[in-house]
Design a protein around this motif. Structure first.
Motif, short mmCIF file in Angstrom:
data_model
loop_
_atom_site.label_atom_id
_atom_site.label_comp_id
_atom_site.label_asym_id
_atom_site.label_seq_id
_atom_site.Cartn_x
_atom_site.Cartn_y
_atom_site.Cartn_z
N ALA A 243 4.83 0.53 124.56
CA ALA A 243 5.76 1.06 125.60
C ALA A 243 5.93 0.33 127.32
CB ALA A 243 5.52 2.49 125.71
N VAL A 244 6.95 0.00 127.51
CA VAL A 244 7.14 -0.51 128.72
C VAL A 244 8.07 0.50 129.56
CG1 VAL A 244 8.09 -2.30 130.29
CG2 VAL A 244 7.21 -2.99 127.87
N GLY A 245 7.63 0.94 130.73
CA GLY A 245 8.47 1.96 131.33
C GLY A 245 8.93 1.69 132.84
N HIS B 51 -2.15 2.41 134.96
CA HIS B 51 -1.16 1.78 135.30
C HIS B 51 -0.92 0.36 135.51
CE1 HIS B 51 1.14 5.75 135.23
NE2 HIS B 51 0.04 6.21 136.06
N LEU B 52 -0.25 -0.61 135.05
CA LEU B 52 -0.08 -2.00 135.34
C LEU B 52 1.34 -2.31 135.75
CD1 LEU B 52 -1.77 -4.82 135.46
CD2 LEU B 52 -1.24 -5.13 133.17
N GLY B 53 1.58 -2.40 136.90
CA GLY B 53 3.30 -2.26 137.24
C GLY B 53 3.62 -3.40 138.21
N TYR B 54 4.79 -3.20 138.56
CA TYR B 54 5.34 -3.91 139.78
C TYR B 54 6.41 -3.11 140.32
CZ TYR B 54 8.65 -7.31 141.88
OH TYR B 54 9.37 -8.00 142.74
N CYS B 55 6.42 -2.96 141.82
CA CYS B 55 7.33 -2.21 142.53
C CYS B 55 8.69 -2.81 142.71
CB CYS B 55 6.53 -1.64 143.86
SG CYS B 55 7.48 -0.55 144.93
N VAL B 56 9.50 -2.34 142.25
CA VAL B 56 10.89 -2.85 142.49
C VAL B 56 11.66 -2.64 143.91
CG1 VAL B 56 13.33 -3.21 141.60
CG2 VAL B 56 11.36 -3.04 140.13
N SER B 57 11.47 -1.29 144.02
CA SER B 57 11.94 -0.63 145.47
C SER B 57 11.28 0.80 145.63
CB SER B 57 13.59 -0.34 145.06
OG SER B 57 13.55 0.69 144.23
N GLY B 58 11.23 0.85 147.05
CA GLY B 58 10.77 2.18 147.56
C GLY B 58 9.35 2.01 147.82
N LEU C 54 8.07 -0.64 137.50
CA LEU C 54 7.91 -0.85 136.36
C LEU C 54 6.58 -1.14 135.74
CD1 LEU C 54 10.13 -4.30 136.25
CD2 LEU C 54 10.77 -1.88 135.71
N ASP C 55 6.24 -0.44 134.48
CA ASP C 55 4.93 0.01 134.06
C ASP C 55 4.78 -0.71 132.87
OD1 ASP C 55 2.51 1.13 133.45
OD2 ASP C 55 2.69 2.83 134.71
N PHE C 56 3.85 -1.61 132.62
CA PHE C 56 3.14 -2.40 131.62
C PHE C 56 2.06 -1.67 131.03
CE2 PHE C 56 6.01 -5.19 134.24
CZ PHE C 56 6.97 -5.54 133.16
N GLY C 57 1.39 -0.72 131.61
CA GLY C 57 0.24 -0.22 131.31
C GLY C 57 0.29 0.48 130.21
N GLU C 58 -0.88 1.59 130.30
CA GLU C 58 -1.00 2.54 129.11
C GLU C 58 0.07 3.86 129.09
OE1 GLU C 58 -5.09 2.87 129.30
OE2 GLU C 58 -5.50 0.90 128.44
N ILE C 59 1.11 3.68 129.13
CA ILE C 59 2.18 4.71 129.40
C ILE C 59 2.75 5.39 128.30
CG2 ILE C 59 2.75 3.83 131.63
CD1 ILE C 59 5.42 3.09 130.38
N SER C 60 2.24 5.06 127.19
CA SER C 60 3.05 5.76 125.86
C SER C 60 2.96 7.19 125.71
CB SER C 60 2.10 5.18 124.47
OG SER C 60 0.84 5.63 124.38
N GLU C 61 2.05 7.88 126.58
CA GLU C 61 2.08 9.22 126.43
C GLU C 61 2.50 9.72 128.06
OE1 GLU C 61 1.72 11.32 123.77
OE2 GLU C 61 1.96 9.09 122.84
N TYR C 62 2.78 8.90 128.93
CA TYR C 62 3.00 9.48 130.40
C TYR C 62 4.21 10.23 130.48
CZ TYR C 62 3.88 9.45 135.34
OH TYR C 62 3.87 9.49 136.68
N ALA C 63 3.91 11.55 131.02
CA ALA C 63 5.03 12.32 131.22
C ALA C 63 5.82 12.76 129.84
CB ALA C 63 6.26 12.14 132.29
N LYS C 64 4.90 12.85 128.67
CA LYS C 64 5.66 13.01 127.57
C LYS C 64 5.02 14.69 127.13
CE LYS C 64 6.04 11.21 122.98
NZ LYS C 64 5.52 10.17 122.10
N ARG C 65 6.10 15.31 126.93
CA ARG C 65 6.11 16.78 126.70
C ARG C 65 5.46 16.97 125.18
NH1 ARG C 65 8.34 19.64 130.78
NH2 ARG C 65 9.87 18.27 131.94
N SER C 66 4.64 17.67 125.04
CA SER C 66 4.12 17.87 123.49
C SER C 66 5.19 18.85 122.89
CB SER C 66 2.91 18.23 123.47
OG SER C 66 2.44 19.26 124.54
#
Length: 120
Positions: free
Chosen positions: A33-35, A62-69, A108-120
């Motif tokens: 997953a890439v977020g 999280h392993l990411g890059y800040c695009v804006s903000g 942008l997040d290249f980390g372990e985000i497969s379950e991030y903010a995922k509703r069960s």
């Protein structure tokens, strides 16, 4: 034979809405997953994602890059760090975070985000 994959966040495989103030767009690339997190002004993990995650702090790496903000990250040990446009960031589990200022933060997040903010 390996194949090149190209996907666009304008047509994500999945969009996960936060409890107000943003969402995460997810594309699956090479079985990962890439977020793209879109965090609106006033967003805070403990208010907008904690109800989804059900944990006191974010337990995702999280392993990411800040695009804006701008975003401020608060670690459980009391340390904090601001993330700004152009910054690459590695955030271990056990944190809270909030948008700083009145500009939407896009990460942008290249980390372990497969379950991030995922509703069960």
């Amino acid at each position: 034979m390996a194949h090149i994959q190209v996907k666009n966040f304008d047509k994500p495989d999945e969009t996960r809405s936060f409890e107000g103030k943003g969402h995460a767009d997810i594309v699956m690339m090479a079985d990962r997953a890439v977020g793209r997190g879109v965090f609106e002004p006033g967003w805070r993990w403990s208010n907008n994602v904690k109800p989804i995650a059900g944990t006191d702090l974010c337990q995702v790496s999280h392993l990411g890059y800040c695009v804006s903000g701008h975003m401020r990250v608060y670690m459980a040990d009391g340390t904090e760090q601001e993330v700004n446009p152009g910054d690459a960031v590695a955030i271990p589990p056990g944190h809270d975070a909030e948008v700083v200022g009145d500009e939407t933060c896009v990460l942008l997040d290249f980390g372990e985000i497969s379950e991030y903010a995922k509703r069960s």
